[in-house]
Design a protein around this motif. Sequence first.
Motif, PDB file in Angstrom:
ATOM      1  N   LEU A  92       0.825  -1.094   0.003  1.00 49.04           N
ATOM      2  CA  LEU A  92      -0.220   0.102   0.088  1.00 49.04           C
ATOM      3  C   LEU A  92       0.941   1.234   0.072  1.00 49.04           C
ATOM      4  N   ALA A  93       1.884   1.197   0.676  1.00 48.57           N
ATOM      5  CA  ALA A  93       2.820   2.362   0.900  1.00 48.57           C
ATOM      6  C   ALA A  93       3.604   2.555  -0.318  1.00 48.57           C
ATOM      7  N   CYS A  94       3.538   1.714  -1.254  1.00 42.94           N
ATOM      8  CA  CYS A  94       4.331   2.145  -2.552  1.00 42.94           C
ATOM      9  C   CYS A  94       3.869   3.382  -3.363  1.00 42.94           C
ATOM     10  N   ASP A  95       2.680   3.350  -3.265  1.00 44.21           N
ATOM     11  CA  ASP A  95       1.935   4.578  -3.995  1.00 44.21           C
ATOM     12  C   ASP A  95       0.709   5.063  -2.970  1.00 44.21           C
ATOM     13  N   MET A  96       1.244   5.730  -1.641  1.00 46.09           N
ATOM     14  CA  MET A  96       0.425   6.221  -0.775  1.00 46.09           C
ATOM     15  C   MET A  96      -0.475   7.270  -1.361  1.00 46.09           C
ATOM     16  N   THR A  97      -0.185   8.120  -2.329  1.00 49.65           N
ATOM     17  CA  THR A  97      -1.345   8.915  -2.982  1.00 49.65           C
ATOM     18  C   THR A  97      -2.329   8.149  -3.905  1.00 49.65           C
ATOM     19  N   ASP A  98      -1.829   7.572  -4.417  1.00 54.08           N
ATOM     20  CA  ASP A  98      -2.991   6.798  -5.468  1.00 54.08           C
ATOM     21  C   ASP A  98      -3.675   6.080  -4.464  1.00 54.08           C
ATOM     22  N   ILE A  99      -3.318   5.103  -3.507  1.00 58.02           N
ATOM     23  CA  ILE A  99      -4.158   4.381  -2.593  1.00 58.02           C
ATOM     24  C   ILE A  99      -5.015   5.264  -1.827  1.00 58.02           C
ATOM     25  N   GLY A 100      -4.455   6.267  -1.242  1.00 57.70           N
ATOM     26  CA  GLY A 100      -5.246   7.308  -0.505  1.00 57.70           C
ATOM     27  C   GLY A 100      -6.433   8.058  -1.364  1.00 57.70           C
ATOM     28  N   SER A 101      -6.018   8.386  -2.635  1.00 56.66           N
ATOM     29  CA  SER A 101      -7.030   9.071  -3.515  1.00 56.66           C
ATOM     30  C   SER A 101      -8.415   8.029  -3.793  1.00 56.66           C
ATOM     31  N   LYS A 102      -7.903   6.558  -3.735  1.00 62.52           N
ATOM     32  CA  LYS A 102      -8.948   5.765  -4.331  1.00 62.52           C
ATOM     33  C   LYS A 102      -9.754   5.588  -2.827  1.00 62.52           C
ATOM     34  N   VAL A 103      -9.395   5.787  -1.619  1.00 64.18           N
ATOM     35  CA  VAL A 103     -10.032   5.843  -0.465  1.00 64.18           C
ATOM     36  C   VAL A 103     -11.046   6.786  -0.694  1.00 64.18           C
ATOM     37  N   PHE A 104     -10.576   8.046  -0.641  1.00 66.07           N
ATOM     38  CA  PHE A 104     -11.310   9.307  -0.769  1.00 66.07           C
ATOM     39  C   PHE A 104     -12.547   9.307  -1.733  1.00 66.07           C
ATOM     40  N   LEU A 105     -12.119   8.901  -2.963  1.00 64.96           N
ATOM     41  CA  LEU A 105     -12.836   8.961  -3.988  1.00 64.96           C
ATOM     42  C   LEU A 105     -14.037   7.826  -3.651  1.00 64.96           C
ATOM     43  N   LYS A 106     -13.726   6.758  -3.228  1.00 60.10           N
ATOM     44  CA  LYS A 106     -14.997   5.836  -2.805  1.00 60.10           C
ATOM     45  C   LYS A 106     -15.692   6.414  -1.892  1.00 60.10           C
ATOM     46  N   ILE A 107     -15.180   7.036  -0.722  1.00 59.02           N
ATOM     47  CA  ILE A 107     -15.891   7.655   0.204  1.00 59.02           C
ATOM     48  C   ILE A 107     -16.769   8.785  -0.509  1.00 59.02           C
ATOM     49  N   PHE A 108     -16.338   9.657  -1.416  1.00 61.10           N
ATOM     50  CA  PHE A 108     -17.318  10.499  -2.013  1.00 61.10           C
ATOM     51  C   PHE A 108     -18.107   9.934  -2.943  1.00 61.10           C
ATOM     52  N   LEU A 109     -18.061   8.831  -3.521  1.00 63.83           N
ATOM     53  CA  LEU A 109     -18.797   8.234  -4.411  1.00 63.83           C
ATOM     54  C   LEU A 109     -20.346   7.521  -3.266  1.00 63.83           C
ATOM     55  N   GLU A 110     -19.843   7.302  -2.225  1.00 61.69           N
ATOM     56  CA  GLU A 110     -20.641   6.463  -1.233  1.00 61.69           C
ATOM     57  C   GLU A 110     -21.650   7.523  -0.526  1.00 61.69           C
ATOM     58  N   GLU A 111     -20.858   8.542  -0.150  1.00 64.01           N
ATOM     59  CA  GLU A 111     -21.849   9.785   0.475  1.00 64.01           C
ATOM     60  C   GLU A 111     -21.211  10.991  -0.104  1.00 64.01           C
ATOM     61  N   PRO A 112     -22.010  11.418  -1.481  1.00 68.71           N
ATOM     62  CA  PRO A 112     -21.570  12.732  -2.220  1.00 68.71           C
ATOM     63  C   PRO A 112     -21.583  14.145  -1.347  1.00 68.71           C
ATOM     64  N   LYS A 113     -22.510  14.130  -0.490  1.00 67.75           N
ATOM     65  CA  LYS A 113     -22.537  15.379   0.533  1.00 67.75           C
ATOM     66  C   LYS A 113     -21.344  15.596   1.191  1.00 67.75           C
ATOM     67  N   LEU A 114     -20.562  14.437   1.378  1.00 69.15           N
ATOM     68  CA  LEU A 114     -19.079  14.539   2.189  1.00 69.15           C
ATOM     69  C   LEU A 114     -18.086  15.469   1.349  1.00 69.15           C
ATOM     70  N   LYS A 115     -18.218  15.195  -0.078  1.00 69.06           N
ATOM     71  CA  LYS A 115     -17.291  16.056  -0.799  1.00 69.06           C
ATOM     72  C   LYS A 115     -17.323  17.413  -0.650  1.00 69.06           C
ATOM     73  N   TYR A 116     -18.609  17.905  -0.447  1.00 70.94           N
ATOM     74  CA  TYR A 116     -18.932  19.427  -0.301  1.00 70.94           C
ATOM     75  C   TYR A 116     -18.418  19.980   0.832  1.00 70.94           C
ATOM     76  N   ILE A 117     -17.981  19.093   1.933  1.00 70.15           N
ATOM     77  CA  ILE A 117     -17.299  19.833   2.990  1.00 70.15           C
ATOM     78  C   ILE A 117     -16.054  20.105   2.781  1.00 70.15           C
ATOM     79  N   PHE A 118     -15.382  19.595   1.837  1.00 73.22           N
ATOM     80  CA  PHE A 118     -14.206  20.161   1.093  1.00 73.22           C
ATOM     81  C   PHE A 118     -14.420  21.349  -0.041  1.00 73.22           C
ATOM     82  N   SER A 119     -14.757  22.582   0.588  1.00 70.24           N
ATOM     83  CA  SER A 119     -14.988  23.426  -0.460  1.00 70.24           C
ATOM     84  C   SER A 119     -13.953  23.849  -1.471  1.00 70.24           C
ATOM     85  N   SER A 120     -12.752  23.552  -1.302  1.00 64.28           N
ATOM     86  CA  SER A 120     -11.817  23.874  -2.417  1.00 64.28           C
ATOM     87  C   SER A 120     -11.924  23.049  -3.608  1.00 64.28           C
ATOM     88  N   PHE A 121     -12.564  21.883  -3.547  1.00 58.88           N
ATOM     89  CA  PHE A 121     -12.597  20.912  -4.706  1.00 58.88           C
ATOM     90  C   PHE A 121     -13.905  20.327  -4.756  1.00 58.88           C
TER      91      PHE A 121
END
Length: 187
Positions: free
Chosen positions: A39-68
């Motif tokens: 997992l650590a060999c590409d932490m940015t990619d793995i972490g991105s996948k976690v957050f994208l999965k979270i945003f897919l599961e709960e789109p409202k959560l993405k709006y907490i991050f107003s910058s993006f």
Amino acid sequence: MGCDVSKSTDVIETEEIESDTFEFTDTQIDTIRSTWPILACDMTDIGSKVFLKIFLEEPKLKYIFSSFSDMEENELVHHPLFIDHVTRFMQIIDYLVENLDQEKSDFEQALLMLGAKHATFPGFQVSYLNLFTKALLEVWESAIGEEFIPEVQQCWAQLFTYIMRYIVQGYELYFSECQDDIVDEKS
């Protein structure tokens, strides 16, 4: 202070977690550490996948991050603030993996503070933390592949439950303190 004490304070589910004290055995530590390099060999990619999965599961959560919040997935994964957030998130896991056999009080304090910080984000609900555990386990399973046997899954689930327990406690402590402040102001 902007406290909204009416927010949900659901507790993270800890089913199938054997230890309530979160002492990790040598075998559990070895299991976590032996799979972490995958997992650590590409932490940015793995972490991105976690957050994208979270945003897919709960789109409202993405709006907490107003910058993006208005960005599409392909824009988001290249946005510096998103990458920075994902990196810091994965560094927390990396630090804990490296220090599982050390005294955890300082780290637990940091997790409490992280939970309190999340309580200040408008719209953030503690129930969203359940999504993190679910997304982490799904992304880990995909990345680790056939080595993600039930014993490996259980070790990681215990680690995530440990992390989320202290984040939830920090979140709840924030609102408890806010409630105390409101009572003190009325006195």
